[in-house]
Design an enzyme around this catalytic site. Sequence first.
Site, PDB file in Angstrom:
ATOM      1  N   PRO A 168       0.818  -1.214   0.000  1.00 20.60           N
ATOM      2  CA  PRO A 168       0.000   0.000   0.000  1.00 20.60           C
ATOM      3  C   PRO A 168       0.849   1.260   0.000  1.00 20.60           C
ATOM      4  O   PRO A 168       1.900   1.320   0.633  1.00 20.60           O
ATOM      5  CB  PRO A 168      -0.806  -0.123   1.304  1.00 20.60           C
ATOM      6  CG  PRO A 168      -0.791  -1.573   1.628  1.00 20.60           C
ATOM      7  CD  PRO A 168       0.526  -2.089   1.137  1.00 20.60           C
ATOM      8  N   CYS A 169       0.383   2.262  -0.728  1.00 18.56           N
ATOM      9  CA  CYS A 169       1.099   3.537  -0.796  1.00 18.56           C
ATOM     10  C   CYS A 169       0.475   4.486   0.226  1.00 18.56           C
ATOM     11  O   CYS A 169      -0.361   5.312  -0.103  1.00 18.56           O
ATOM     12  CB  CYS A 169       1.012   4.115  -2.198  1.00 18.56           C
ATOM     13  SG  CYS A 169       1.937   5.643  -2.419  1.00 18.56           S
ATOM     14  N   GLN A 170       0.887   4.367   1.485  1.00 18.49           N
ATOM     15  CA  GLN A 170       0.312   5.174   2.563  1.00 18.49           C
ATOM     16  C   GLN A 170       1.428   5.860   3.344  1.00 18.49           C
ATOM     17  O   GLN A 170       2.401   5.231   3.747  1.00 18.49           O
ATOM     18  CB  GLN A 170      -0.505   4.302   3.511  1.00 18.49           C
ATOM     19  CG  GLN A 170      -1.690   3.639   2.828  1.00 18.49           C
ATOM     20  CD  GLN A 170      -2.388   2.655   3.749  1.00 18.49           C
ATOM     21  OE1 GLN A 170      -1.955   2.399   4.856  1.00 18.49           O
ATOM     22  NE2 GLN A 170      -3.479   2.091   3.270  1.00 18.49           N
TER      23      GLN A 170
END
Length: 413
Positions: free
Chosen positions: A13-15
Site C-alpha cells: 500500500p502507498c500510505q
Amino acid sequence: MAQAFDVLVGGPPCQAFARVGRSKLREVAEHPEAFRHDARARLYIEYLRYVEACAPVAVVMENVPDMLNHGGHNLAEEIAEVLAAKGYVCRYSLLNAAFYGVPQMRERMILIAIHKDAAAEVRIPAPTHWIELPSGYSGTRAVALKLLGGQADARGAHHYCEAPSASKDLPPAVTAEAAIADLPPIFAREALAAGTLRRGRRGFDVAVPYPATDRPNAYVSLMRTWAGYEGGAAIYDHVIRYLPRDYQIFAGLQPGDQYPEAHRYALSLLEARVAERRLAGEALPEGSDEWVELKARIVPPYDSSKFPNKWRKMERDGPARTLLAHLGKDGYSHIHYDSDQARPISVREAARLQSFPDGFVFKGTMNPAFRQIGNAVPPLLAKQIGLSLKTQLVAQDAAEDEDTHRTVGAGTR
C-alpha cells in the site's frame, strides 16, 4: 528445508510515504531495521526487506500512478535505485489495463526488476488491444510523471520507460457491454416493487442460471471457461445494493452522466411529484414538513458542486472507468448502462469488469467482495505481465544453456 522461489510479486500500500526519502530507502541495504524509523512505511520497507532476504531472480510491484509523484517524491524511482544497488536491472511504467484485454480503463504503475545475472534488460509487456483513451487520462498521467525530469540513474536515463505503443491493428478494447451483457438482468425497480429486493445482508448462496446465449463473445467465453475457474451452470454473487431512493434517478440518466446531472434530474422528479400532489388538492408549500420529507425521499442530499464525480452512469460502448475499493461503501461510481435495469453494478459484474473469471470465489458478503475486487490487480493484466516475464527468463535460460553447450563442446575438441 526451505523452498526457493524465483519471482517476488506484490503491491504494498502507498500510505504515508511523503516523508520516506531516497536516503531512507537506501538504508534498507545496510540496516534491516530501517522500517522502524517510520512505522507508517512499514509494509513498503518490508517489501524491500523480503527482496533482501529472499534474493529472487525477479521482482514485480504494482501500485497507483501517484506513486511517481507522492508528496514530492517519485517513490517508484527510489525503489528502482534500491533494487539497482542490489544488482537488479529495473524498469517501471504506467500501464492501462484496457490495452491488455481488461474491460476497464485502469491506470497503474508496474515495476519489473530482474537480477543482472539473469537478464541484461527488462521489457514491459506489449499491448494486446487498442483504445484511444479519453483526454482525462492524459492529464492524470502528466501529473504522475511531473517529477521524472530530475531523477535519473547512473547512466543518465530514468528507470522509467514509456509503455509499448498499441497498434490500431490490434483488437479493440473490450467494452462494458461485451463484458457483462450476458449476465442475468436485474430489474431493480420491479424487484423493489415485488418485495424481492430488500434491505439486509447480501449472501452469495443463491444460484442464478446464465441466460441462454447462442454464441458468447471471446471475452465471455474466457470468463466462463478459464481453466481452473470455470463458471459452471450458474453464478452465486450476482447481487446489488438496496438503494430504493435512487433507482428512479438511475433510470433517467444518460451514459456518462455524473452527480450534477443526477441531482438536477432528481430535482425535476421532485417538481413533478409536488405538482401531482398539488393537482390532487394538497397545499404542500415549499419548506413545509411534508415538502421536506418528500424531498428527502427523492433527492440525494449531497452538494452537487462538491461531489461531481460521486456518481457516474457507465457507457456501454467502451471499457468501464476505474473500479475502486470504495465500491465497498457504495456503487454510485458504476451505474449500469441499461436504464431498464436502473441500478449499480453487481458483485459479479464488477468482477467481470476487473477480468476475474466466473469461477473465482469471493469470500464474505457484498461489501468485502467489492473491496477485494476494487483493490485487486486485474487478472488479465497480471497474466500478460507474468507471460512477458516468463518469456524473458526462459529465453535467458535457453541462451545460457546454449553458451554452456558451446563451451563444453569447445573444450572437448
